[in-house]
Design an enzyme around this catalytic site. Structure first.
Site, mmCIF file in Angstrom:
data_model
loop_
_atom_site.group_PDB
_atom_site.id
_atom_site.type_symbol
_atom_site.label_atom_id
_atom_site.label_comp_id
_atom_site.label_asym_id
_atom_site.label_seq_id
_atom_site.Cartn_x
_atom_site.Cartn_y
_atom_site.Cartn_z
ATOM 1 N N LYS A 134 0.084 4.195 -0.272
ATOM 2 C CA LYS A 134 -0.579 5.361 0.342
ATOM 3 C C LYS A 134 -0.370 6.601 -0.547
ATOM 4 O O LYS A 134 -0.355 6.472 -1.767
ATOM 5 C CB LYS A 134 -0.096 5.549 1.785
ATOM 6 N N SER A 181 3.560 -2.299 10.344
ATOM 7 C CA SER A 181 5.003 -2.377 10.600
ATOM 8 C C SER A 181 5.626 -3.707 10.198
ATOM 9 O O SER A 181 6.519 -4.219 10.891
ATOM 10 C CB SER A 181 5.303 -2.055 12.075
ATOM 11 N N ASN A 206 0.870 -1.180 0.000
ATOM 12 C CA ASN A 206 0.000 0.000 0.000
ATOM 13 C C ASN A 206 0.903 1.226 0.000
ATOM 14 O O ASN A 206 1.480 1.570 1.024
ATOM 15 C CB ASN A 206 -0.892 -0.041 1.255
ATOM 16 N N GLY A 244 2.700 2.120 10.905
ATOM 17 C CA GLY A 244 3.683 3.196 10.807
ATOM 18 C C GLY A 244 4.402 3.504 12.115
ATOM 19 O O GLY A 244 5.074 4.531 12.231
ATOM 20 N N GLU A 296 -5.234 -5.105 10.475
ATOM 21 C CA GLU A 296 -4.220 -4.081 10.724
ATOM 22 C C GLU A 296 -4.538 -3.367 12.038
ATOM 23 O O GLU A 296 -5.353 -2.429 12.047
ATOM 24 C CB GLU A 296 -4.203 -3.050 9.589
ATOM 25 N N GLU A 345 -6.996 4.519 7.729
ATOM 26 C CA GLU A 345 -6.755 5.933 7.431
ATOM 27 C C GLU A 345 -7.959 6.542 6.722
ATOM 28 O O GLU A 345 -8.293 7.706 6.919
ATOM 29 C CB GLU A 345 -5.464 6.079 6.603
ATOM 30 N N HIS A 394 -9.540 1.012 4.672
ATOM 31 C CA HIS A 394 -8.293 1.196 5.431
ATOM 32 C C HIS A 394 -8.574 2.136 6.609
ATOM 33 O O HIS A 394 -9.373 3.058 6.488
ATOM 34 C CB HIS A 394 -7.205 1.775 4.522
HETATM 35 P P1 13P Z 1 3.112 0.278 7.706
HETATM 36 O O1 13P Z 1 3.619 -0.985 7.071
HETATM 37 O O2 13P Z 1 3.821 1.507 7.267
HETATM 38 O O3 13P Z 1 2.992 0.136 9.192
HETATM 39 O O4 13P Z 1 1.594 0.476 7.157
HETATM 40 C C1 13P Z 1 0.701 -0.573 7.231
HETATM 41 C C2 13P Z 1 -0.501 -0.219 6.451
HETATM 42 O O5 13P Z 1 -1.265 0.654 6.827
HETATM 43 C C3 13P Z 1 -0.744 -0.930 5.185
HETATM 44 O O6 13P Z 1 -2.027 -0.696 4.710
#
Ligand code: 13P
Length: 252
Positions: free
Chosen positions: A10, A205, A8, A166, A160, A95, A93
């Site tokens: 983002k 992560s 992803n 992150g 997740e 976010e 997601h």
């Molecule tokens: P990270 O791998 O940066 O923690 O992000 C995970 C994520 O949100 C994937 O959709």
């Protein structure tokens, strides 16, 4: 079943770097025995899909609107993703749930739209840190699954935990195994036999250093990778760790 490693990206990647990243992933892809998908920002989706055509790397969007077309300024329809060359889409997601107030109901409608247009949905669920501290992580995820998946769901689920995204922090292996086992049970209970076929990814992560341990856990069918998917070497390193487990005899 092979592991699915989805990147992803983002809100990262202008044209030149996105194309270079996609090409670097494609170059290493044939050497790994895991299924690979990259989900670039919409602005470079068509370009990335073009550069990955004929390679084993799939392409996905990061969201779609539930409607087929119409007055939704700034939004993207499932058919448009498909038209750009995507065959996957991340939905719900955390976010988007946070930034755009997406509810389980909205996510379920998006899943329907995606499926109708030939996209495989990767639906995200996961608890906040407060919910985990209160011991409500399983309950939270159970409700998210019930609300976000239609009864005929045929896609991928990504667990997740929001506090692991992150942050460099991951749940313990026992915690991941517990949640994935719980999620498998919920999928079976809510979807019947079809719930057994859903791949359950872990996200939050994931790095080359922790991928082998996480991917070896029961009911972990792959990873949804954020930060580490922006570097081809890291993304491929995760895929290699997962792929080594899929090979008969490897990993014990
Ligand atoms: P990270 O791998 O940066 O923690 O992000 C995970 C994520 O949100 C994937 O959709």
């Amino acid at each position: 079943m092979r592991h699915l490693i989805a990147g992803n990206w983002k809100m990262n990647g202008l044209a030149a770097e996105a194309t270079a990243l996609a090409e670097a992933v494609a170059q290493g892809a044939s050497a790994v025995s895991a299924d690979l998908v990259v989900c670039p920002p919409a602005t470079v989706l068509a370009r990335v899909a073009q550069s990955l055509a004929g390679t084993p790397v799939g392409v996905g969007g990061q969201d779609c609107n539930a409607a087929a077309s119409g007055a939704h300024t700034g939004d993207i329809a499932a058919a448009m993703l498909r038209d750009c060359g995507a065959t996957w889409v991340i939905l719900g997601h955390s976010e988007r749930r946070a930034d755009h107030h997406e509810t389980d109901d909205m996510v379920r409608q998006k899943v329907r739209a995606a499926t109708e247009h030939g996209l495989v949905p990767i639906v995200c669920v996961g608890e906040t840190e407060a919910q985990r501290q209160a011991g409500r992580h399983a309950e939270t995820v159970g409700w998210q699954i019930a609300g976000s998946l239609p009864k005929d769901f045929a896609g991928v689920l990504a667990y997740e935990p929001i506090w692991a995204i992150g942050t460099g922090r991951t749940p313990t292996e026992a915690e991941v195994a517990e949640m994935h086992g719980f999620i498998r049970g919920e999928l079976r209970r809510q979807l019947g036999a079809a719930g057994q076929a859903v791949r359950i990814l872990y996200g939050g992560s994931v790095k080359p250093a922790n991928a082998a341990a996480l991917m070896a856990l029961p009911e972990v069918g792959g990873a949804l990778v954020g930060g580490a998917s922006l570097m081809a070497a890291d993304f491929l390193g995760i895929a290699r760790a997962a792929g080594a487990l899929s090979k008969p005899g490897a990993g014990g």
